[in-house]
Design an enzyme around this catalytic site. Structure first.
Site, PDB file in Angstrom:
ATOM      1  N   GLN A  85      54.522  27.066 134.417  1.00 12.30           N
ATOM      2  CA  GLN A  85      54.397  27.322 132.772  1.00 12.30           C
ATOM      3  C   GLN A  85      53.621  28.362 132.669  1.00 12.30           C
ATOM      4  OE1 GLN A  85      52.530  29.189 135.083  1.00 12.30           O
ATOM      5  NE2 GLN A  85      50.489  30.034 134.585  1.00 12.30           N
TER       6      GLN A  85
ATOM      7  N   ARG B  25      57.406  37.138 131.554  1.00  6.20           N
ATOM      8  CA  ARG B  25      56.453  36.219 131.626  1.00  6.20           C
ATOM      9  C   ARG B  25      56.434  36.513 130.018  1.00  6.20           C
ATOM     10  NH1 ARG B  25      51.937  36.187 135.857  1.00  6.20           N
ATOM     11  NH2 ARG B  25      51.626  33.627 134.171  1.00  6.20           N
TER      12      ARG B  25
ATOM     13  N   HIS C 235      41.580  29.344 139.621  1.00  4.96           N
ATOM     14  CA  HIS C 235      42.534  27.939 138.164  1.00  4.96           C
ATOM     15  C   HIS C 235      43.904  28.424 139.216  1.00  4.96           C
ATOM     16  CE1 HIS C 235      44.445  25.649 134.856  1.00  4.96           C
ATOM     17  NE2 HIS C 235      45.369  27.951 134.471  1.00  4.96           N
TER      18      HIS C 235
ATOM     19  N   SER D 106      38.245  23.724 134.334  1.00  2.12           N
ATOM     20  CA  SER D 106      39.298  22.339 133.086  1.00  2.12           C
ATOM     21  C   SER D 106      37.718  21.541 133.352  1.00  2.12           C
ATOM     22  CB  SER D 106      39.644  21.754 134.020  1.00  2.12           C
ATOM     23  OG  SER D 106      41.155  22.876 134.622  1.00  2.12           O
TER      24      SER D 106
ATOM     25  N   TYR E 171      50.888  20.601 125.894  1.00  2.00           N
ATOM     26  CA  TYR E 171      49.427  19.657 125.248  1.00  2.00           C
ATOM     27  C   TYR E 171      48.638  20.727 125.320  1.00  2.00           C
ATOM     28  CZ  TYR E 171      47.812  19.991 129.994  1.00  2.00           C
ATOM     29  OH  TYR E 171      48.161  21.177 131.607  1.00  2.00           O
ATOM     30  N   PRO E 172      48.049  20.857 123.629  1.00  2.00           N
ATOM     31  CA  PRO E 172      46.832  22.032 123.339  1.00  2.00           C
ATOM     32  C   PRO E 172      45.485  21.649 123.673  1.00  2.00           C
ATOM     33  CG  PRO E 172      47.345  20.285 121.468  1.00  2.00           C
ATOM     34  CD  PRO E 172      48.124  19.452 123.012  1.00  2.00           C
ATOM     35  N   MET E 173      44.816  22.530 124.696  1.00  2.00           N
ATOM     36  CA  MET E 173      43.707  22.000 124.643  1.00  2.00           C
ATOM     37  C   MET E 173      42.650  24.085 124.482  1.00  2.00           C
ATOM     38  SD  MET E 173      43.603  24.277 128.653  1.00  2.00           S
ATOM     39  CE  MET E 173      42.247  23.490 128.641  1.00  2.00           C
ATOM     40  N   ASP E 174      41.192  23.649 124.693  1.00  2.00           N
ATOM     41  CA  ASP E 174      40.386  24.592 124.259  1.00  2.00           C
ATOM     42  C   ASP E 174      39.583  24.856 125.873  1.00  2.00           C
ATOM     43  OD1 ASP E 174      40.760  25.185 121.465  1.00  2.00           O
ATOM     44  OD2 ASP E 174      39.435  23.299 121.297  1.00  2.00           O
ATOM     45  N   LYS E 175      38.918  25.440 125.301  1.00  2.00           N
ATOM     46  CA  LYS E 175      37.784  25.885 125.858  1.00  2.00           C
ATOM     47  C   LYS E 175      36.181  25.246 125.104  1.00  2.00           C
ATOM     48  CE  LYS E 175      39.705  27.683 129.519  1.00  2.00           C
ATOM     49  NZ  LYS E 175      39.863  28.469 129.904  1.00  2.00           N
TER      50      LYS E 175
HETATM   51  O1  76R Z   1      48.789  34.689 134.607  1.00  2.00           O
HETATM   52  C1  76R Z   1      48.319  33.868 136.089  1.00  2.00           C
HETATM   53  O2  76R Z   1      49.632  33.171 137.084  1.00  2.00           O
HETATM   54  C2  76R Z   1      47.303  34.607 136.762  1.00  2.00           C
HETATM   55  C3  76R Z   1      46.273  33.506 136.839  1.00  2.00           C
HETATM   56  C4  76R Z   1      45.918  32.181 135.471  1.00  2.00           C
HETATM   57  C5  76R Z   1      45.848  32.570 134.581  1.00  2.00           C
HETATM   58  C6  76R Z   1      45.171  33.684 134.066  1.00  2.00           C
HETATM   59  C7  76R Z   1      47.155  30.992 136.191  1.00  2.00           C
HETATM   60  C8  76R Z   1      47.790  30.158 136.420  1.00  2.00           C
HETATM   61  N1  76R Z   1      46.496  30.615 134.468  1.00  2.00           N
HETATM   62  C9  76R Z   1      45.756  31.533 133.313  1.00  2.00           C
HETATM   63  C10 76R Z   1      45.444  31.120 132.081  1.00  2.00           C
HETATM   64 MN1  76R Z   1      46.797  28.994 133.658  1.00  2.00          MN
HETATM   65  N2  76R Z   1      47.169  26.622 132.894  1.00  2.00           N
HETATM   66  C11 76R Z   1      46.881  25.631 132.043  1.00  2.00           C
HETATM   67  C12 76R Z   1      46.717  24.477 132.410  1.00  2.00           C
HETATM   68  O3  76R Z   1      45.823  20.977 132.206  1.00  2.00           O
HETATM   69  C13 76R Z   1      44.350  21.641 132.891  1.00  2.00           C
HETATM   70  O4  76R Z   1      43.189  21.464 133.193  1.00  2.00           O
HETATM   71  C14 76R Z   1      45.609  23.334 131.958  1.00  2.00           C
HETATM   72  C15 76R Z   1      46.401  23.204 131.774  1.00  2.00           C
HETATM   73  C16 76R Z   1      47.636  24.088 133.428  1.00  2.00           C
HETATM   74  C17 76R Z   1      48.305  23.228 133.973  1.00  2.00           C
HETATM   75  C18 76R Z   1      47.838  25.898 133.945  1.00  2.00           C
HETATM   76  C19 76R Z   1      48.806  25.628 134.937  1.00  2.00           C
HETATM   77  N3  76R Z   1      45.671  28.868 132.026  1.00  2.00           N
HETATM   78  C20 76R Z   1      45.229  29.718 131.290  1.00  2.00           C
HETATM   79  C21 76R Z   1      44.541  29.830 130.664  1.00  2.00           C
HETATM   80  C22 76R Z   1      43.975  31.205 129.822  1.00  2.00           C
HETATM   81  C23 76R Z   1      42.561  30.443 129.738  1.00  2.00           C
HETATM   82  C24 76R Z   1      41.746  32.048 129.114  1.00  2.00           C
HETATM   83  O5  76R Z   1      42.339  32.860 128.398  1.00  2.00           O
HETATM   84  O6  76R Z   1      40.399  31.573 128.613  1.00  2.00           O
HETATM   85  C25 76R Z   1      44.476  28.148 129.301  1.00  2.00           C
HETATM   86  C26 76R Z   1      44.508  28.002 128.921  1.00  2.00           C
HETATM   87  C27 76R Z   1      45.216  27.378 131.218  1.00  2.00           C
HETATM   88  C28 76R Z   1      45.959  26.156 131.595  1.00  2.00           C
HETATM   89  N4  76R Z   1      47.820  28.196 135.542  1.00  2.00           N
HETATM   90  C29 76R Z   1      48.527  29.587 136.574  1.00  2.00           C
HETATM   91  C30 76R Z   1      48.564  27.353 135.855  1.00  2.00           C
HETATM   92  C31 76R Z   1      49.325  27.555 136.672  1.00  2.00           C
HETATM   93  C32 76R Z   1      50.573  26.185 137.454  1.00  2.00           C
HETATM   94  C33 76R Z   1      48.866  28.588 137.509  1.00  2.00           C
HETATM   95  C34 76R Z   1      49.843  29.480 138.734  1.00  2.00           C
HETATM   96  C35 76R Z   1      50.438  29.956 137.944  1.00  2.00           C
HETATM   97  C36 76R Z   1      51.496  30.997 138.797  1.00  2.00           C
HETATM   98  O7  76R Z   1      50.715  31.775 140.075  1.00  2.00           O
HETATM   99  O8  76R Z   1      52.661  30.515 139.827  1.00  2.00           O
END
Ligand code: 76R
Length: 247
Positions: free
Chosen positions: A183, A129, A170, A221, A143-147
């Protein structure tokens, strides 16, 4: 101070968006166009060789809409290699017929919000990964994003516990899209204008809309997500390059 999440950082990413200068491209003879594409495809072969050795990955995509015509995405173990790639591409003749549209610099990131007892350095799944070979799934979305850090909605003031519980929710939504959307989350604090880049792949383009929409209702989100520009397009194989540039 709230406890920062710990990150695992993998390959560096460079998303390079270009617009094609079609009027100038059309003015060339077909021999010139062929030779320019040949030079480009020879360069792509060197990228393929790097990928075959698992020393990086790349993808070439056609983008729908007026924001860009193509995206090239490179992943490499160091940022230095990305700089070399960008420089080398800019010196090709094909690059003379492109204009910069957007770019994004980041590094593949996993965080420790969800508990794991695995040793990341030894675990093959985590390593895969962090150093992903980009899937050849038909559609791509970036797309880029912020918290958010605003008033009472400041992600960075929340406890690790609160952030972890929101990230769990999430992740649960994301998991329902297993097999439909892949992703790659890349961190870009200190590198680019937003905090993360989100690169998604799907077989059915509608799954992007479904996933992103569903996540909008999830607290992390809904309350804390801020989003940049969205790009959507198709993965191009090497065989798709010539037809794409045919005029
Ligand atoms: O890594 C992992 O699978 C563990 C769970 C997980 C984390 C920690 C996870 C799962 N994400 C994580 C972190 Mn995510 N993710 C996004 C977006 O459009 C939006 O609203 C947000 C954009 C999508 C579409 C997405 C998809 N994720 C993050 C972070 C870092 C946050 C931080 O550190 O503060 C961001 C910015 C972010 C954003 N996420 C998943 C997905 C998907 C599809 C999963 C499931 C993955 C899987 O289990 O196979």
């Amino acid at each position: 101070m709230a406890e920062p999440a710990k990150t695992l950082d993998g390959w560096y990413c460079y998303h390079d968006f270009r617009t094609i200068d079609w009027p100038a491209w059309k003015q060339l003879s077909s021999e010139e166009r062929d030779s320019i594409l040949k030079e480009f495809l020879t360069m792509v072969e060197t990228w393929d060789a790097t990928q075959a050795k698992f020393e990086g990955s790349h993808g070439i995509y056609s983008i729908l809409g007026q924001k860009a015509d193509i995206m090239i995405l490179w992943l490499r173990p160091t940022m230095d290699e990305l700089m070399e790639l960008e420089g080398a591409f800019n010196k090709t003749r094909l690059a003379e017929f492109t204009k910069p549209a957007y770019s994004y610099v980041s590094v593949v990131e996993l965080s420790n919000y969800l508990p794991s007892d695995k040793d990341p350095a030894q675990d093959p799944e985590i390593q895969a990964r962090l150093k992903p070979i980009l899937p050849k799934w038909k559609y791509v979305c970036f797309y880029p994003m912020d918290k958010r850090r605003q008033g009472n909605d400041n992600w960075y003031m929340l406890s690790m516990e609160d952030r972890s519980s929101m990230m769990r929710s999430h992740g649960m939504i994301g998991r329902q899209y297993a097999g439909k959307v892949r992703q790659i989350i890349s961190g870009s604090v200190g590198f680019d204008d937003w905090e993360w880049g989100v690169t998604l792949y799907a077989h059915d383009v509608l799954e992007f809309k479904k996933l992103v929409y569903e996540m909008r209702f999830d607290e992390v989100s809904a309350r804390y997500g801020e989003f940049g520009t969205f790009y959507v397009g198709q993965t191009m194989d090497e065989d798709d390059i010539k037809p794409f540039f045919a005029v």
